[in-house]
Design an enzyme around this catalytic site. Structure first.
Site, short mmCIF file in Angstrom:
data_model
loop_
_atom_site.label_atom_id
_atom_site.label_comp_id
_atom_site.label_asym_id
_atom_site.label_seq_id
_atom_site.Cartn_x
_atom_site.Cartn_y
_atom_site.Cartn_z
N ASP A 74 7.46 -2.51 -0.37
CA ASP A 74 7.01 -3.34 0.74
C ASP A 74 7.16 -4.84 0.45
OD1 ASP A 74 5.94 -3.70 3.30
OD2 ASP A 74 3.91 -3.95 2.49
N ASN A 76 9.80 -6.87 2.08
CA ASN A 76 11.14 -7.41 2.36
C ASN A 76 11.13 -8.44 3.48
OD1 ASN A 76 11.90 -5.44 0.57
ND2 ASN A 76 12.90 -4.12 2.09
N GLY A 77 10.35 -8.14 4.53
CA GLY A 77 10.31 -9.03 5.70
C GLY A 77 9.73 -10.38 5.34
N ARG A 78 8.60 -10.38 4.63
CA ARG A 78 7.96 -11.65 4.24
C ARG A 78 8.84 -12.43 3.27
NH1 ARG A 78 2.81 -8.85 2.47
NH2 ARG A 78 4.16 -7.06 2.90
N TRP A 79 9.52 -11.72 2.41
CA TRP A 79 10.43 -12.38 1.45
C TRP A 79 11.50 -13.17 2.20
CZ3 TRP A 79 15.62 -12.28 0.05
CH2 TRP A 79 15.94 -12.71 -1.24
N HIS A 117 15.95 -7.02 3.45
CA HIS A 117 16.16 -5.59 3.17
C HIS A 117 17.31 -5.41 2.16
CE1 HIS A 117 13.17 -4.32 5.95
NE2 HIS A 117 13.77 -4.85 7.01
N SER A 131 9.52 4.69 7.06
CA SER A 131 8.44 5.59 7.49
C SER A 131 8.68 6.07 8.91
CB SER A 131 7.09 4.88 7.40
OG SER A 131 6.93 3.99 8.48
N LEU A 180 17.20 11.57 -14.34
CA LEU A 180 16.14 11.16 -13.40
C LEU A 180 16.32 11.82 -12.05
CD1 LEU A 180 13.84 9.03 -12.57
CD2 LEU A 180 15.74 7.67 -11.70
N ARG A 188 -2.88 -0.41 0.80
CA ARG A 188 -3.07 0.79 1.62
C ARG A 188 -1.91 1.75 1.38
NH1 ARG A 188 -2.57 -3.45 5.90
NH2 ARG A 188 -0.34 -3.73 6.27
N SER A 236 -0.35 3.67 3.94
CA SER A 236 0.63 3.67 5.03
C SER A 236 1.35 5.02 5.21
CB SER A 236 1.64 2.53 4.86
OG SER A 236 0.99 1.28 4.79
C1 IPE Z 1 5.33 1.10 4.36
O1 IPE Z 1 5.45 -0.23 4.66
C2 IPE Z 1 6.64 1.80 4.62
C3 IPE Z 1 7.73 1.49 3.70
C4 IPE Z 1 7.67 0.70 2.69
C5 IPE Z 1 8.97 2.18 3.98
P1 IPE Z 1 5.06 -0.82 6.09
O2 IPE Z 1 5.35 -2.26 6.04
O3 IPE Z 1 5.71 -0.03 7.16
O4 IPE Z 1 3.49 -0.54 6.13
P2 IPE Z 1 2.34 -1.29 6.94
O5 IPE Z 1 2.81 -1.40 8.37
O6 IPE Z 1 2.17 -2.62 6.31
O7 IPE Z 1 1.14 -0.43 6.77
C1 IPE Z 2 9.42 -2.80 3.52
O1 IPE Z 2 9.41 -4.14 3.80
C2 IPE Z 2 10.66 -2.12 4.02
C3 IPE Z 2 10.42 -1.21 5.14
C4 IPE Z 2 9.26 -0.94 5.68
C5 IPE Z 2 11.60 -0.58 5.70
P1 IPE Z 2 8.83 -4.70 5.16
O2 IPE Z 2 9.96 -4.87 6.10
O3 IPE Z 2 7.69 -3.88 5.64
O4 IPE Z 2 8.31 -6.12 4.68
P2 IPE Z 2 7.06 -6.91 5.23
O5 IPE Z 2 5.86 -6.04 5.00
O6 IPE Z 2 7.30 -7.17 6.67
O7 IPE Z 2 7.03 -8.14 4.40
MG MG Z 3 5.66 -4.04 5.31
#
Ligand code: IPE
Ligand code: IPE
Ligand code: MG
Length: 236
Positions: free
Chosen positions: A21, A23-26, A38, A66, A132, A190, A192
């Protein structure tokens, strides 16, 4: 910072699960498109697979997408799947050379032919590898998984006598061992909807490091934290 020589390294858990988790904030922090986050996340994943394989982890399960991630824009979702195919194809040879065996858990129904065939090719090529075991959770949701198992069971005569081990066999990972350690980078604390059945007694380690910045050193720190825990499974 944890930096072990192979000899000093604490006992390595058999099965490590990772919620990848952040990637988006990064990407946001850098003012670049989410896709780039991503992409950097895929690079981090490959590094961690390599490292886990090197230090003797037996099972590595990563949460890649997910059942709830479909709520995101079509652009983001298709970007994630495109990246996955790209990386699977690009890394396949090295994974195979390193004896990694790949499998994918989740509901394949909505996958395009392109995704399905890239995944099948990877699974087929690596299926006899003894190194692995790398499990990719893709369109995975623990509640959907448990429901799927319950439905399978409902159609049989066994439902009265099934025990926990028998029920676990109906889940995607069959009789694979449960995760010893569950790591969640990215700052959230959490589950998730990840491996709800299998993590009943897993040790949880959270980290504020965003997934694209997650390094083998961070992974070693999590293992060190794991090694310091006393697991009791309800006993004394
Ligand atoms: C969990 O991350 C799913 C994956 C890392 C693939 P999310 O970003 O979807 O989870 P929430 O929305 O913060 O709970
Ligand atoms: C996890 O990173 C990757 C997936 C859920 C596919 P996010 O995309 O959820 O990153 P944040 O939580 O927005 O930073
Ligand atoms: Mg996330």
């Amino acid at each position: 910072m944890a930096d072990f020589s192979a000899k000093e390294r604490p006992a390595v858990p058999q099965h490590v699960a990772v919620i990848m988790d952040g990637n988006g904030r990064w990407a946001e922090q850098r003012g670049i498109p989410k896709y780039k986050g991503h992409e950097a996340g895929m690079d981090a994943m490959i590094e961690i697979v390599r490292h886990a394989s090197n230090i003797g982890v037996k099972h590595l399960t990563v949460y890649a997408f997910s059942t709830e991630n479909w709520k995101r824009s079509m652009e983001e979702v298709s970007g994630i799947f495109q990246l996955l195919i790209l990386y699977v194809n690009r890394e396949l040879e090295e994974l195979h050379r390193n004896k990694v065996r790949v499998d994918v858990l989740g509901d394949w129904t909505p996958f395009s032919k392109q995704v399905t065939s890239a995944l099948n090719r990877t699974i087929d090529l690596t299926k006899n590898n003894a190194g692995l075991r790398f499990h990719i959770a893709l369109n995975y949701g623990a509640r959907a998984e448990i429901l799927m198992a319950a439905k399978k069971l409902a159609g049989t005569e066994r439902y009265q006598d099934i025990d926990e081990a028998g029920f676990a066999k109906l889940l995607y990972m069959g009789d694979m061992p449960d995760p010893d350690l569950l790591i969640r980078p990215g700052g959230e604390q959490r589950i998730s909807n990840f491996l709800l059945w299998q993590t009943a007694y897993s040790e949880l380690v959270f980290s504020d490091v965003l997934w694209p910045d997650y390094t083998p050193q961070e992974f070693d720190k999590a293992i060190e934290a794991f090694a310091a825990r006393g697991r009791r499974f309800g006993g004394r």
